[in-house]
Design an enzyme around this catalytic site. Sequence first.
Site, PDB file in Angstrom:
ATOM      1  N   ASN A  35      -0.817 -24.420   0.779  1.00 19.03           N
ATOM      2  CA  ASN A  35       0.291 -25.352   0.987  1.00 19.03           C
ATOM      3  C   ASN A  35      -0.151 -26.730   0.529  1.00 19.03           C
ATOM      4  O   ASN A  35      -1.343 -26.993   0.350  1.00 19.03           O
ATOM      5  CB  ASN A  35       0.726 -25.355   2.450  1.00 19.03           C
ATOM      6  CG  ASN A  35      -0.382 -25.788   3.391  1.00 19.03           C
ATOM      7  OD1 ASN A  35      -1.543 -25.407   3.228  1.00 19.03           O
ATOM      8  ND2 ASN A  35      -0.047 -26.564   4.392  1.00 19.03           N
ATOM      9  N   HIS A  36       0.801 -27.629   0.325  1.00 15.49           N
ATOM     10  CA  HIS A  36       0.484 -28.936  -0.263  1.00 15.49           C
ATOM     11  C   HIS A  36       0.999 -30.028   0.661  1.00 15.49           C
ATOM     12  O   HIS A  36       2.207 -30.268   0.739  1.00 15.49           O
ATOM     13  CB  HIS A  36       1.140 -29.046  -1.633  1.00 15.49           C
ATOM     14  CG  HIS A  36       0.481 -30.026  -2.548  1.00 15.49           C
ATOM     15  ND1 HIS A  36      -0.648 -30.742  -2.209  1.00 15.49           N
ATOM     16  CD2 HIS A  36       0.799 -30.416  -3.830  1.00 15.49           C
ATOM     17  CE1 HIS A  36      -1.004 -31.516  -3.218  1.00 15.49           C
ATOM     18  NE2 HIS A  36      -0.146 -31.344  -4.210  1.00 15.49           N
ATOM     19  N   VAL A  37       0.084 -30.700   1.378  1.00 10.85           N
ATOM     20  CA  VAL A  37       0.507 -31.667   2.387  1.00 10.85           C
ATOM     21  C   VAL A  37      -0.061 -33.068   2.188  1.00 10.85           C
ATOM     22  O   VAL A  37       0.355 -33.996   2.883  1.00 10.85           O
ATOM     23  CB  VAL A  37       0.128 -31.163   3.804  1.00 10.85           C
ATOM     24  CG1 VAL A  37       0.945 -29.939   4.169  1.00 10.85           C
ATOM     25  CG2 VAL A  37      -1.361 -30.871   3.928  1.00 10.85           C
ATOM     26  N   ASP A  41      -5.639 -32.677  -0.802  1.00 13.08           N
ATOM     27  CA  ASP A  41      -5.708 -31.217  -0.716  1.00 13.08           C
ATOM     28  C   ASP A  41      -6.651 -30.625  -1.761  1.00 13.08           C
ATOM     29  O   ASP A  41      -7.481 -29.762  -1.454  1.00 13.08           O
ATOM     30  CB  ASP A  41      -4.312 -30.604  -0.886  1.00 13.08           C
ATOM     31  CG  ASP A  41      -3.384 -30.943   0.262  1.00 13.08           C
ATOM     32  OD1 ASP A  41      -3.893 -31.359   1.327  1.00 13.08           O
ATOM     33  OD2 ASP A  41      -2.164 -30.791   0.107  1.00 13.08           O
TER      34      ASP A  41
END
Length: 738
Positions: A35-37, A41
């Site tokens: 996931n990309h938060v 990352d």
Amino acid sequence: MIHTLLRWVFQRLYRIRIEGDSSQFQQSKLLITPNHVSFLDGVLLALFLPIKPVFAVYSSISDRWFMRWLKPYIDFVPLDPTKPLAIKGLIKVIERGQPVVVFPEGRISVTGSLMKVYSGAAFVAAKSGATIIPVRIDGIELSPFGRLAGVFKRRCLPQVTITYLPPTTLPMPEASSARARRALAGERLHQIMMKARMETRPQHTLYQAFLAARSRYGRHSASIADISFNEDSYQGLLKKSLGVSRILQRFTRADEHVGMLLPNATITAASILGASLRNRIPAMLNYTAGAKGLQSAMKAAGIKTIVTSRQFLEKGKLTDLPKQVSEANWVYLEDLKDTVTLKDKLWILFHLLFPARAMLPQKPDDAAIVLFTSGSEGNPKGVVHSHDSLLANVEQIRTVADFTPGDRFMSALPLFHAFGLTVGLLTPLITGARVFLYPSPLHYRIVPELVYDQNCTVLFGTSTFLGNYARFAHPYDFARLRYVVAGAEKLSETTRQVWQDKFGIRILEGYGVTECAPVVAINVPMATKIHSVGLLLPEMESRLITVPGITRGGRLQLRGPNIMKGYLRVENPGVLETPAAENAEGELQQGWYDTGDIVELDERGFCTIIGRVKRFAKLAGEMVSLESVEQLAVKVSPEAQHAASAKSDSSKGEALVLFTTDSQITRDVLLAQARSSGVPELAVPRDIRYVKALPLLGSGKPDFVTLRQMAEEPNSEQSVIEPSIVKQPITNASEPSA
């Protein structure tokens, strides 16, 4: 050397915790899908993955100056999103045996939920035959490197967890075109990523989840308000919850089912949390059920104590209930004010400072709440949910819908209803959104005004309620709404269209059952199909069982983390009946729940409700859906209300009965519509009865038990009835002072 130093620095700053099996990265073809938060990352994965992967980076990013600095330490492949053939280069990298990291979302999350998933990564996985390892990064989104400013409470150095999920594969889907195959592959990768989020959710009790939200969003953040228009923060709600819990334990014991007969109000939320933290199990009683309904619920769940409010009973014209149900120990919130001692106040003050210490030992799988089915087809059953099943459903909802602390929920469905409890109370509390609790969904003029006054962005209700709100609302009342969700009954085409025409709002239809806490499927902006109830929520398994005589769809059975612990029945009081269902071979399997609904699932997974098994009539050996009879009547008279039932018939076995509020409907009119719609004549009722209003349950659904009884009666003036639903007053229960 630089790699080791940076790894040491990040480990100390962010207290990095690695979870999962690192040995699974030893694969010949590997695609890693995190996931990309945050902006960190890629750096975190480069430092802490047990392998040295190749990163797929958009060319707009790879051309930046800082990427030139990182190039000696991080391998990356520039990816031009304007050139579809560019992903072939990634496929070649994987086929050479190099592991590749792709962020399928393509951008950093601005909601805290998953963003749109691009199909490119899925196509790479399917085309190359690579093993997919989903990776979850949690915590760093709260740092200044995330993009959630104004959404979550910022922290300079939050703890970060990196979780490696079990490997999976994504075979190339079968479809009529390459474009369709690619789209299906993208949807399946999205499902993989949603499942990864579900598998890394915290294991909490209700009270622990509330405290976690308080910490995450800020204890002084506004969270809840009611008709008194006094808004409480998380800290204010905690104070009330501690006050109720302290006093309630004098009248109850641990593990006891405690009846809650209260309206939608802040004190009701405090009572639920207060009972829960001291290991009492709230049993949400339906105040529209009458004395007989309450006694049935008490018997099924073994309820001895009922918590209520004198003011609520008085304004709701329910003052006779305590006399009629005299076997219960009635505890009135107003009376608790005078029982608060100095010792109680000191206890509350201490636990406001150290709230975690107030909770008695509990596990997420312990019973948390008892809800009761609507009784639309017989005696209401007690449905026992664990902390985990309720919170799993909240997390499932959060995974598919981008609710944030910027949202405001209008919650008018009663909290004794699973829909009202989970979507109308627990979801906003856990999400950080504000919720306005209103005591009655029947006030069709007032609810739209409050939606406007409170700047609400989320509204949910039944098709009947939403249709009536639309009748009385000003076109600007719903200007701020971004989610309008219909459930508990089929969304009528008239209601759908009037919302679109008058307000420019698309109603999102969903499907739920009390036994599933309750949401099972829902349409969301990211995945919608008209006339369906949406995709099943992540982590839910389903199967369709063939039903003799029914040609479309099958009987839906479900298994998942949001399934109830079991039933409490009047026929077997106090004994928990765990869920089990027979599979296609007739074998009884534990953990599966049979919904009793006939549904269809298309190739994308969208669910369409055909009807309930119990809502089919058998006429001369043919199965006829009662819902199809109702839909036929709706086409003839869209403004009226219609409900179909069946009665015994000596020649055909059963015969159809249509109850309608339109006195002008005749069989000839229905026959003409049936011919034009391709509906068989068998589905056109001969017995058509006019009623002033349909009998309704407290949830707003038709009372099919009463309708069946009416159908068996001769067609006479006795069938002209008023609604049986109790008119709920505008009232707010009093609160004990702490």
